[in-house]
Design a protein around this motif. Structure first.
Motif, PDB file in Angstrom:
ATOM      1  N   PHE A 156      58.189  47.070  76.490  1.00 17.99           N
ATOM      2  CA  PHE A 156      57.909  48.260  75.686  1.00 17.99           C
ATOM      3  C   PHE A 156      58.405  49.498  76.431  1.00 17.99           C
ATOM      4  O   PHE A 156      58.109  49.671  77.610  1.00 17.99           O
ATOM      5  CB  PHE A 156      56.415  48.402  75.415  1.00 17.99           C
TER       6      PHE A 156
ATOM      7  N   HIS B 118      50.576  40.587  72.273  1.00 19.58           N
ATOM      8  CA  HIS B 118      51.693  40.197  73.130  1.00 19.58           C
ATOM      9  C   HIS B 118      51.150  39.644  74.443  1.00 19.58           C
ATOM     10  O   HIS B 118      49.997  39.886  74.808  1.00 19.58           O
ATOM     11  CB  HIS B 118      52.612  41.390  73.383  1.00 19.58           C
TER      12      HIS B 118
ATOM     13  N   TRP C  94      47.731  44.568  73.314  1.00 23.48           N
ATOM     14  CA  TRP C  94      47.711  44.918  71.888  1.00 23.48           C
ATOM     15  C   TRP C  94      48.668  46.073  71.598  1.00 23.48           C
ATOM     16  O   TRP C  94      48.671  47.084  72.292  1.00 23.48           O
ATOM     17  CB  TRP C  94      46.301  45.300  71.444  1.00 23.48           C
ATOM     18  N   LYS C  95      49.439  45.893  70.554  1.00 24.86           N
ATOM     19  CA  LYS C  95      50.348  46.938  70.081  1.00 24.86           C
ATOM     20  C   LYS C  95      49.927  47.349  68.675  1.00 24.86           C
ATOM     21  O   LYS C  95      49.878  46.525  67.764  1.00 24.86           O
ATOM     22  CB  LYS C  95      51.790  46.417  70.073  1.00 24.86           C
TER      23      LYS C  95
ATOM     24  N   PRO D 147      56.374  54.189  74.487  1.00 25.60           N
ATOM     25  CA  PRO D 147      55.371  54.228  73.413  1.00 25.60           C
ATOM     26  C   PRO D 147      54.727  55.604  73.359  1.00 25.60           C
ATOM     27  O   PRO D 147      54.723  56.361  74.342  1.00 25.60           O
ATOM     28  CB  PRO D 147      54.366  53.153  73.845  1.00 25.60           C
TER      29      PRO D 147
ATOM     30  N   ASP E 228      53.936  53.818  68.479  1.00 29.81           N
ATOM     31  CA  ASP E 228      53.210  52.696  69.070  1.00 29.81           C
ATOM     32  C   ASP E 228      52.086  53.178  69.979  1.00 29.81           C
ATOM     33  O   ASP E 228      52.282  54.089  70.796  1.00 29.81           O
ATOM     34  CB  ASP E 228      54.156  51.815  69.894  1.00 29.81           C
TER      35      ASP E 228
ATOM     36  N   THR F  48      50.835  49.906  65.621  1.00 25.47           N
ATOM     37  CA  THR F  48      51.955  50.713  65.149  1.00 25.47           C
ATOM     38  C   THR F  48      51.611  51.388  63.832  1.00 25.47           C
ATOM     39  O   THR F  48      51.072  50.753  62.921  1.00 25.47           O
ATOM     40  CB  THR F  48      53.213  49.847  64.965  1.00 25.47           C
TER      41      THR F  48
ATOM     42  N   ILE G 263      49.807  51.331  72.756  1.00 21.64           N
ATOM     43  CA  ILE G 263      49.747  50.090  73.526  1.00 21.64           C
ATOM     44  C   ILE G 263      48.450  50.077  74.338  1.00 21.64           C
ATOM     45  O   ILE G 263      48.129  51.044  75.031  1.00 21.64           O
ATOM     46  CB  ILE G 263      50.949  49.950  74.480  1.00 21.64           C
TER      47      ILE G 263
END
Length: 739
Positions: A191, A149, A160-161, A194, A168, A163, A170
């Motif tokens: 977000f 993202h 960076w995410k 998370p 999540d 999952t 992050i």
């Protein structure tokens, strides 16, 4: 328990060293960033060397040395062999950054930590992703989804995410909240809650409000213009393909507005390639640049006032007049900026303008001290061709190495021939029969030593008979002829990339001819060095163009994101501790700041279960549209399927009634526009919204509380029970969904 998550810093905690972190998600090991500094100190990579062979995937966030500089060395020397993921700009510009780093050092030292081939082999295998693209891992990483993202800071910069099972993780470092000329701001604030957020404390102590962009740009250009008008030169030490892009646009814009004729030079070993690539990355840039191109086909990086150079000799040929030079490296440790500084620093008319903090322990950081040193010692090195006795000795050494290699290959062939056994040898008519050899040779040699003279072609030891290569056609046939596999005729992207490679491994063949000639130059040479004391008489100025969020923005974003657990990395010890204490009070109760190689377990405390929704249950569920989603209230009981998986089944008894649930959130500013569209006279009075003459709407409660959670908020509508009251209440209800 939730998804198992462990974080182990390998470099870049409690200091400003390069960034490199091991993040394990349910046993799948991510290496997030693989940075090195401009000093290329191998001792920084010792923690990485101990875990390199266990890494399953590498994620790169920015195309600069601090985030990916160690990747070629790690792949070559440390046993790192995992697949690499990045955005397209990080891939392309990161490749050019490493080329520039290698060439800068190869010209002044016997640099052998990695080669151009090592750089190529790393970047040929990078998987490129687009922003918000969900990439599903397979094999050991089955069930894990990664997505890049927008981070701001550098072109292609990534938050960076990761999952897994709805939780999540992050990773967001060096992000920038502000929109700039060539980049949008980060989307980190999108977000919420998370499971884990890993972020940096680099700017935690910088609490000064950011200067407006116009004011900063004016100060930047005015500082340069004063030097030029006084007859001086301006040196801007810059990175290869990162923050320099913002500086180029700023200079280009103001040179156009003021119609100046002072020359601007962008000097790196890959300057032309950098701008060529950047011209094709407009969709990765700010909305204003993309919109300008869509409407007028105007490419912001068609630079009219900037001359691209790839060698110092080209700069030396320029007229002896005031000029602006943007040269790599930003640290002044090597590259063109190092040599130009040595030449220009002694003239009080000149200016060295820093736009980012120098890396710790570098010349740039030393010159940014207050007060700066009056004199510095520099090592001046250059590569010169070998001549005379040195050249003769070099050629003799090379010939000796070739002879040794030839002898080694002959010995290896002889050993291979012996190991094949008598069957193959006897079937080869070009080889003398071992049994008859004794009688055909002069008997003066004993059986322990024999001289064999073969005049003519000697086949390889593995050949069976002298013949042309033959490959048997094993194609399948059916009633219509040979079976054709369509996949054999599909041109893959990887094949196209490799087919377009030119010298130095540049993937699209876009590479500066001058830089390519440096790579192909095999003239025997050596490096000569000398110590030089430079008296610093030029002006030294620092104007912040780092493109990172300041301390207040970072704290605001953390409070908004409100992670369940927060991990702090990369920043001075003082900044890290400051942000840790602040976060404990205002963000969440679980804040970690681990040391190098200290593994912390940040597994979520939530219990998550996978359940299957039975068809019988889903057939009676009524969904309602909520934005991009559909929602429904479900009454069910838990059972098990035939294979033992948990399943939600219809209730065996009538479900008890439940209270109505209002789903959604309304911003008063948006509701104000909605009412105005309905013809209602509406205005803000304080923090309340006055609707008509009698009705007032306000939000009460806190938006966040300790622990990072969203506090309970209520919307209160006040006023006499009249027609306007009921009408506005209905309008308000229409903004929500009732379950």
């Amino acid at each position: 328990m939730g998804t198992s998550v462990q974080v182990t810093p390998l470099c870049g905690v409690y200091n400003e060293n390069p960034l490199s972190y091991l993040v394990s998600v349910d046993g799948f090991n991510f290496l997030i960033d693989c940075g090195w500094n401009d000093l290329f100190d191998p001792s920084l990579l010792q923690p990485l060397s101990r875990v390199a062979s266990t890494i399953d995937a590498v994620l790169l966030s920015y195309p600069d040395t601090l985030h990916l500089g160690a990747l070629p060395y790690a792949m070559k020397q440390l046993g790192l062999s995992a697949p690499v993921y990045s955005t397209e700009p990080v891939f392309r510009l990161g490749l050019l950054t490493m080329y520039d780093q290698y060439l800068s050092r190869k010209q002044v030292s016997e640099f052998d930590l990695f080669t151009l081939d090592d750089i190529d082999s790393v970047f040929q295998n990078v998987t490129r992703l687009t922003y918000s693209q969900n990439y599903h891992l397979s094999g050991k990483g089955e069930g894990i989804v990664i997505a890049p993202h927008v981070a701001g800071h550098l072109l292609g910069g990534t938050v960076w995410k990761i999952t897994k099972d709805g939780e999540d993780v992050i990773y967001a470092v060096d992000f920038n909240r502000r929109k700039e000329k060539h980049l949008n701001g980060t989307v980190l604030e999108s977000f919420v809650r998370p499971a884990v957020l890993i972020t940096d404390a680099y700017n935690a102590l910088n609490n000064q409000p950011p200067r407006p962009q116009r004011e900063r740009d004016k100060d930047f250009v005015d500082t340069i213009s004063r030097t030029l008008e006084a007859g001086g030169n301006v040196l801007l030490p810059v990175d290869t393909a990162g923050r320099v892009l913002e500086l180029l646009l700023t200079l280009e814009e103001h040179w156009t507005l003021r119609s100046w004729n002072y020359p601007i030079f962008f000097l790196t070993y890959v300057a032309s390639s950098t701008i060529d690539y950047v011209k094709s990355f407009l969709e990765w840039m700010s909305d204003s640049i993309a919109k300008s191109f869509e409407t007028s086909r105007d490419n912001a990086f068609l630079l009219k006032h900037v001359t691209l150079l790839i060698s110092k000799s080209e700069l030396d040929k320029a007229p002896d007049a005031p000029k602006v030079v943007l040269a790599s490296m930003a640290s002044l440790e090597a590259g063109f900026s190092h040599d130009i500084f040595a030449e220009w620093a002694t003239d009080p008319r000149n200016l060295v303008l820093f736009t980012e903090r120098g890396q710790f322990g570098t010349l740039a950081r030393m010159l940014q001290a207050d007060p700066p040193p009056k004199a510095v010692k520099l090592t001046m090195s250059r590569r010169v061709p070998l001549v005379g006795e040195e050249l003769i000795a070099y050629e003799e050494e090379q010939n000796r190495k070739k002879e040794e290699a030839l002898k080694a290959s002959l010995v290896k062939e002889e050993e291979s021939k012996t190991s094949q056994g008598p069957d193959i040898i006897s079937s080869d008519p070009m080889v003398i029969d071992e049994e008859n050899k004794h009688t055909s040779l002069d008997g003066q040699c004993g059986s322990g030593y024999r001289d064999i003279l073969i005049d003519g072609f000697v086949p390889p030891s593995t050949s069976v008979a002298p013949m042309f290569p033959f490959y048997e056609n094993t194609s399948e046939w059916d009633d219509f002829g040979e079976v054709i596999n369509p996949d054999d005729y599909v041109i893959k992207d990887e094949d196209m990339d490799q087919g377009a490679m030119h010298v130095g491994g540049d993937m699209d063949g876009k590479f500066d001819e001058g830089a390519a000639s440096l790579m192909l130059d095999t003239t025997p040479s050596k490096v000569i060095s000398s110590e030089l004391t430079v008296h610093v008489k030029c002006a030294l100025v620092y104007i912040d163009y780092e493109g990172r969020s300041d301390g207040r923005s970072v704290k605001s974003i953390l409070a908004h994101v409100a992670p369940l657990k927060l991990v702090l990395v990369h920043g001075s010890a003082e900044a890290t501790e400051h942000l840790k204490q602040h976060s404990l009070k205002h963000v969440c109760p679980h804040v970690y700041a681990p040391q190098i190689e200290e593994t912390i377990d940040v597994t979520s405390d939530l219990c998550a279960y996978k359940v299957q929704l039975s068809e019988k249950l889903m057939s009676n569920v009524l969904f309602k549209k909520l934005g991009d989603y559909e929602i429904a209230w479900v009454d069910a009981e838990v059972g098990k399927t035939e294979n033992g998986m948990l399943s939600l089944l219809p209730m065996s008894t009538p479900p008890p009634p439940h209270k109505s649930v209002i789903v959604g959130d309304v911003k008063l500013a948006d509701f104000k526009q909605f009412l105005a569209g309905k013809g209602v006279k509406v205005e803000f009075v304080g923090k309340a919204l006055r609707c008509g003459e009698y009705v007032t709407i306000r939000k009460v409660g806190v938006t966040s509380q300790k622990g990072g959670g969203s506090g309970t908020q209520q919307i209160v509508i006040e006023g006499p029970l009249c027609e306007d009251y009921y009408k506005i209440r209905d309008y308000l209800y229409s903004q929500f969904y009732l379950l």
